[in-house]
Design a protein around this motif. Structure first.
Motif, PDB file in Angstrom:
ATOM      1  N   GLN A   8      67.343  39.480 108.720  1.00  0.00           N
ATOM      2  CA  GLN A   8      66.047  39.550 109.402  1.00  0.00           C
ATOM      3  C   GLN A   8      66.261  39.287 110.889  1.00  0.00           C
ATOM      4  O   GLN A   8      65.896  38.255 111.404  1.00  0.00           O
ATOM      5  CB  GLN A   8      65.056  38.526 108.830  1.00  0.00           C
ATOM      6  CG  GLN A   8      64.611  38.823 107.423  1.00  0.00           C
ATOM      7  CD  GLN A   8      65.288  37.935 106.407  1.00  0.00           C
ATOM      8  OE1 GLN A   8      66.051  37.056 106.754  1.00  0.00           O
ATOM      9  NE2 GLN A   8      64.998  38.174 105.154  1.00  0.00           N
ATOM     10  N   HIS A  60      59.635  37.840 109.087  1.00  0.00           N
ATOM     11  CA  HIS A  60      59.040  38.062 107.768  1.00  0.00           C
ATOM     12  C   HIS A  60      57.895  37.066 107.603  1.00  0.00           C
ATOM     13  O   HIS A  60      57.718  36.165 108.434  1.00  0.00           O
ATOM     14  CB  HIS A  60      60.072  37.916 106.625  1.00  0.00           C
ATOM     15  CG  HIS A  60      60.893  36.653 106.661  1.00  0.00           C
ATOM     16  ND1 HIS A  60      61.887  36.376 105.758  1.00  0.00           N
ATOM     17  CD2 HIS A  60      60.860  35.573 107.499  1.00  0.00           C
ATOM     18  CE1 HIS A  60      62.436  35.212 106.027  1.00  0.00           C
ATOM     19  NE2 HIS A  60      61.836  34.704 107.078  1.00  0.00           N
ATOM     20  N   SER A  63      57.690  35.064 105.143  1.00  0.00           N
ATOM     21  CA  SER A  63      58.164  33.964 104.294  1.00  0.00           C
ATOM     22  C   SER A  63      57.927  32.557 104.874  1.00  0.00           C
ATOM     23  O   SER A  63      57.738  31.615 104.096  1.00  0.00           O
ATOM     24  CB  SER A  63      59.641  34.163 103.945  1.00  0.00           C
ATOM     25  OG  SER A  63      59.794  35.362 103.206  1.00  0.00           O
ATOM     26  N   GLN A 120      55.295  30.598 103.205  1.00  0.00           N
ATOM     27  CA  GLN A 120      55.529  29.845 101.957  1.00  0.00           C
ATOM     28  C   GLN A 120      55.578  28.361 102.279  1.00  0.00           C
ATOM     29  O   GLN A 120      54.930  27.537 101.636  1.00  0.00           O
ATOM     30  CB  GLN A 120      56.873  30.237 101.326  1.00  0.00           C
ATOM     31  CG  GLN A 120      56.950  31.638 100.771  1.00  0.00           C
ATOM     32  CD  GLN A 120      58.295  31.862 100.086  1.00  0.00           C
ATOM     33  OE1 GLN A 120      58.892  30.941  99.514  1.00  0.00           O
ATOM     34  NE2 GLN A 120      58.786  33.090 100.124  1.00  0.00           N
ATOM     35  N   ARG A 140      60.899  42.904 113.897  1.00  0.00           N
ATOM     36  CA  ARG A 140      62.358  43.002 113.803  1.00  0.00           C
ATOM     37  C   ARG A 140      62.887  44.001 114.800  1.00  0.00           C
ATOM     38  O   ARG A 140      62.172  44.902 115.238  1.00  0.00           O
ATOM     39  CB  ARG A 140      62.787  43.434 112.395  1.00  0.00           C
ATOM     40  CG  ARG A 140      62.812  42.262 111.439  1.00  0.00           C
ATOM     41  CD  ARG A 140      63.345  42.638 110.074  1.00  0.00           C
ATOM     42  NE  ARG A 140      62.676  41.808 109.084  1.00  0.00           N
ATOM     43  CZ  ARG A 140      62.848  41.925 107.784  1.00  0.00           C
ATOM     44  NH1 ARG A 140      63.667  42.833 107.309  1.00  0.00           N
ATOM     45  NH2 ARG A 140      62.199  41.131 106.966  1.00  0.00           N
ATOM     46  N   GLN A 165      53.752  42.602 106.610  1.00  0.00           N
ATOM     47  CA  GLN A 165      54.196  42.188 105.284  1.00  0.00           C
ATOM     48  C   GLN A 165      53.090  41.395 104.610  1.00  0.00           C
ATOM     49  O   GLN A 165      52.199  40.875 105.278  1.00  0.00           O
ATOM     50  CB  GLN A 165      55.420  41.266 105.384  1.00  0.00           C
ATOM     51  CG  GLN A 165      56.733  41.969 105.634  1.00  0.00           C
ATOM     52  CD  GLN A 165      57.926  41.048 105.402  1.00  0.00           C
ATOM     53  OE1 GLN A 165      57.792  39.821 105.442  1.00  0.00           O
ATOM     54  NE2 GLN A 165      59.074  41.630 105.186  1.00  0.00           N
ATOM     55  N   GLU A 206      53.199  38.178 102.007  1.00  0.00           N
ATOM     56  CA  GLU A 206      53.992  37.219 101.257  1.00  0.00           C
ATOM     57  C   GLU A 206      53.178  36.792 100.052  1.00  0.00           C
ATOM     58  O   GLU A 206      51.953  36.646 100.148  1.00  0.00           O
ATOM     59  CB  GLU A 206      54.268  35.989 102.145  1.00  0.00           C
ATOM     60  CG  GLU A 206      55.357  35.092 101.635  1.00  0.00           C
ATOM     61  CD  GLU A 206      56.744  35.697 101.858  1.00  0.00           C
ATOM     62  OE1 GLU A 206      56.843  36.712 102.571  1.00  0.00           O
ATOM     63  OE2 GLU A 206      57.715  35.147 101.307  1.00  0.00           O
ATOM     64  N   PHE A 255      68.546  36.960  98.534  1.00  0.00           N
ATOM     65  CA  PHE A 255      67.835  36.325  99.640  1.00  0.00           C
ATOM     66  C   PHE A 255      68.205  34.852  99.590  1.00  0.00           C
ATOM     67  O   PHE A 255      68.338  34.291  98.490  1.00  0.00           O
ATOM     68  CB  PHE A 255      66.305  36.464  99.500  1.00  0.00           C
ATOM     69  CG  PHE A 255      65.838  37.889  99.537  1.00  0.00           C
ATOM     70  CD1 PHE A 255      65.708  38.561 100.746  1.00  0.00           C
ATOM     71  CD2 PHE A 255      65.527  38.561  98.359  1.00  0.00           C
ATOM     72  CE1 PHE A 255      65.277  39.884 100.772  1.00  0.00           C
ATOM     73  CE2 PHE A 255      65.104  39.886  98.386  1.00  0.00           C
ATOM     74  CZ  PHE A 255      64.979  40.548  99.596  1.00  0.00           C
ATOM     75  N   PHE A 301      66.467  32.352 100.134  1.00  0.00           N
ATOM     76  CA  PHE A 301      65.368  31.472  99.709  1.00  0.00           C
ATOM     77  C   PHE A 301      64.910  31.701  98.285  1.00  0.00           C
ATOM     78  O   PHE A 301      63.960  31.071  97.821  1.00  0.00           O
ATOM     79  CB  PHE A 301      64.179  31.581 100.678  1.00  0.00           C
ATOM     80  CG  PHE A 301      64.013  32.973 101.257  1.00  0.00           C
ATOM     81  CD1 PHE A 301      64.713  33.335 102.401  1.00  0.00           C
ATOM     82  CD2 PHE A 301      63.169  33.899 100.666  1.00  0.00           C
ATOM     83  CE1 PHE A 301      64.568  34.605 102.953  1.00  0.00           C
ATOM     84  CE2 PHE A 301      63.027  35.165 101.207  1.00  0.00           C
ATOM     85  CZ  PHE A 301      63.731  35.522 102.357  1.00  0.00           C
ATOM     86  N   THR A 302      65.574  32.631  97.573  1.00  0.00           N
ATOM     87  CA  THR A 302      65.245  32.816  96.156  1.00  0.00           C
ATOM     88  C   THR A 302      66.545  32.900  95.357  1.00  0.00           C
ATOM     89  O   THR A 302      67.572  33.362  95.847  1.00  0.00           O
ATOM     90  CB  THR A 302      64.433  34.122  95.942  1.00  0.00           C
ATOM     91  OG1 THR A 302      65.044  35.173  96.671  1.00  0.00           O
ATOM     92  CG2 THR A 302      62.989  33.953  96.366  1.00  0.00           C
ATOM     93  N   GLY A 326      60.744  42.621  98.340  1.00  0.00           N
ATOM     94  CA  GLY A 326      61.768  41.665  97.942  1.00  0.00           C
ATOM     95  C   GLY A 326      61.083  40.601  97.104  1.00  0.00           C
ATOM     96  O   GLY A 326      59.877  40.407  97.215  1.00  0.00           O
ATOM     97  N   SER A 327      61.848  39.925  96.271  1.00  0.00           N
ATOM     98  CA  SER A 327      61.210  38.920  95.422  1.00  0.00           C
ATOM     99  C   SER A 327      62.268  37.996  94.832  1.00  0.00           C
ATOM    100  O   SER A 327      63.471  38.222  95.008  1.00  0.00           O
ATOM    101  CB  SER A 327      60.449  39.595  94.276  1.00  0.00           C
ATOM    102  OG  SER A 327      61.374  40.166  93.362  1.00  0.00           O
ATOM    103  N   GLY A 328      61.814  36.982  94.143  1.00  0.00           N
ATOM    104  CA  GLY A 328      62.763  36.122  93.445  1.00  0.00           C
ATOM    105  C   GLY A 328      62.131  34.814  93.018  1.00  0.00           C
ATOM    106  O   GLY A 328      60.964  34.542  93.313  1.00  0.00           O
ATOM    107  N   ALA A 382      58.324  34.058  94.473  1.00  0.00           N
ATOM    108  CA  ALA A 382      57.801  34.534  95.754  1.00  0.00           C
ATOM    109  C   ALA A 382      58.145  36.004  95.881  1.00  0.00           C
ATOM    110  O   ALA A 382      59.096  36.492  95.259  1.00  0.00           O
ATOM    111  CB  ALA A 382      58.404  33.750  96.913  1.00  0.00           C
ATOM    112  N   GLY A 438      57.864  39.359  99.005  1.00  0.00           N
ATOM    113  CA  GLY A 438      57.447  39.807 100.330  1.00  0.00           C
ATOM    114  C   GLY A 438      57.461  41.318 100.348  1.00  0.00           C
ATOM    115  O   GLY A 438      58.516  41.931 100.187  1.00  0.00           O
TER     116      GLY A 438
HETATM  117  N1  PHE Z   1      61.274  37.782 103.265  1.00  0.00           N
HETATM  118  C1  PHE Z   1      61.986  38.823 102.598  1.00  0.00           C
HETATM  119  C2  PHE Z   1      62.174  39.982 103.554  1.00  0.00           C
HETATM  120  O1  PHE Z   1      61.513  40.044 104.531  1.00  0.00           O
HETATM  121  C3  PHE Z   1      61.277  39.301 101.367  1.00  0.00           C
HETATM  122  C4  PHE Z   1      61.178  38.249 100.306  1.00  0.00           C
HETATM  123  C5  PHE Z   1      60.078  37.431 100.284  1.00  0.00           C
HETATM  124  C6  PHE Z   1      62.159  38.117  99.348  1.00  0.00           C
HETATM  125  C7  PHE Z   1      59.950  36.472  99.297  1.00  0.00           C
HETATM  126  C8  PHE Z   1      62.045  37.166  98.364  1.00  0.00           C
HETATM  127  C9  PHE Z   1      60.966  36.351  98.334  1.00  0.00           C
HETATM  128  O2  PHE Z   1      62.970  40.854 103.347  1.00  0.00           O
END
Ligand code: PHE
Length: 351
Positions: free
Chosen positions: A155, A175, A177, A180, A214, A227, A229, A268, A270-271, A295-297, A318, A320
């Motif tokens: 990012q 992002h 995120s 969160q 970005r 985005q 979240e 990621f 954070f996940t 994206g997720s996790g 989470a 995004g």
């Molecule tokens: N923040 C991530 C992105 O911008 C997306 C994401 C959000 C992934 C939350 C996992 C959980 O690419």
């Protein structure tokens, strides 16, 4: 031809030759003015006998009336011509459409955002809003993405040459995120104090849509984009819930259940585990192609800790998602930049 007939003819010719009212008045003066030709003739009457005066006077008078009549006719003709000219110049085309006051409309991205908010609100999600200028800590460190870690380049954002009061560099959030952490911390204290109730633990269930930034620019990337979240943490929230929530969202957003969802392993910081969410339409123009939308996790325990929550108690997911991408797919737009060009021919189609 008598001299009076000749005079009348001369006057008529002069009047006819006068192209404007002003020149007509000059011509009038030459015949009917104080020293005009008719007046001169009248003056000449003094030298005649009484009888001659009578007949000649009457003839001159006749001639004068005829000249006056010719003058009036020419005046009228010139006025009519002038009016005609004016009418032509000011002609109204009554078939032209009237001038309308332009009515504004919501931007397609705003529309998409409002749909997303309504759909998640219907699933019990709160909607939160946060700063676009973030600190290094919220954008990265709190999301388990330490300084100098290569994963930060996932990012790559715009850094601002300023630090906040705690010494953290400022950036334009790459992002959503950070929301969160912000949202959870705003609620965690209250939640930590609450004992488990018969209904279970207090949960955090929120979406945070907004602008993100970005260093990227082409047909599918813009330096500023959007985005949303999503975060749901509680006692026992799992990938199963993520799949149910996301499928429900995506079918509501596209107003079709002719689509499939797929989770593709990813990374990621954070996940853990992490996944990309792809969708595939089973009908329509996009039929049969897997399209990445999110994206997720499962939220990383360290992130739960940074939220001020106990990772032994709290677990959840989470995601995004790219709002611009979703809007492009929904409205059939193939160049992302069209959203941000400000071209009314494009934007007016969404009114
Ligand atoms: N923040 C991530 C992105 O911008 C997306 C994401 C959000 C992934 C939350 C996992 C959980 O690419």
């Amino acid at each position: 031809m008598s001299d009076l007939d000749a005079l009348l003819q001369a006057a008529q010719a002069d009047f006819a030759a006068a192209p404007t009212p002003a020149e007509l008045e000059n011509a009038k003066a030459r015949f009917l003015g104080k020293s005009g030709r008719v007046t001169e003739l009248m003056k000449g009457l003094g030298a005649l006998s009484i009888d001659e005066k009578k007949t000649r006077g009457a003839e001159i008078n006749q001639c004068k009336l005829a000249i006056e009549a010719a003058l009036t006719a020419r005046r009228d003709a010139l006025a009519a011509a002038e009016l005609e000219k004016q009418l032509k110049a000011e002609a109204l085309d009554v078939t032209l459409p009237g001038r309308q006051r332009g009515t504004g409309g919501l931007h397609p991205i705003t529309r998409a955002m409002e749909r997303i908010e309504a759909i998640f609100a219907s699933m019990g999600f709160d909607v939160a809003d946060g700063p676009e200028i973030e600190t290094d800590w919220y954008s990265f460190s709190a999301l388990n993405n330490p300084e100098n870690h290569p994963a930060r380049s996932m990012q790559d954002t715009f850094y601002v040459d300023i630090k906040d009061e705690k010494g953290s560099w400022l950036n334009l959030r790459p992002h959503t995120s950070p929301m969160q952490i912000r949202y959870a911390r705003a609620h965690a204290k209250r939640y930590a104090a609450q004992a488990t109730t018969p209904e279970g633990m207090p949960e955090i269930r929120v979406i945070a849509p907004g602008r993100t930034y970005r260093v990227d620019s082409d047909a599918t990337h813009s330096p500023m984009f959007h985005q949303v979240e999503g975060l749901w943490v509680g006692e026992n929230i799992s990938f199963k819930d993520l799949k149910a929530v996301y499928l429900n969202f995506i079918t509501a957003f596209f107003e079709t259940d002719q689509l499939q969802l797929r989770f593709r392993p990813s990374y990621f910081p954070f996940t853990e585990p992490s996944a990309e969410i792809d969708i595939m339409f089973e009908s329509g123009p996009l039929k049969g192609r897997w399209l990445e939308v999110s994206g997720s996790g499962q939220v990383h325990p360290q992130v739960i800790r940074n939220m001020g929550l106990d990772p032994e108690r709290y677990i959840g997911f989470a995601f995004g998602s790219g709002i611009d991408r979703l809007a492009m797919l929904r409205y059939g737009v193939n160049d992302l930049r069209a959203f941000f060009d400000g071209d009314l021919r494009f934007l007016a189609q969404f009114k």
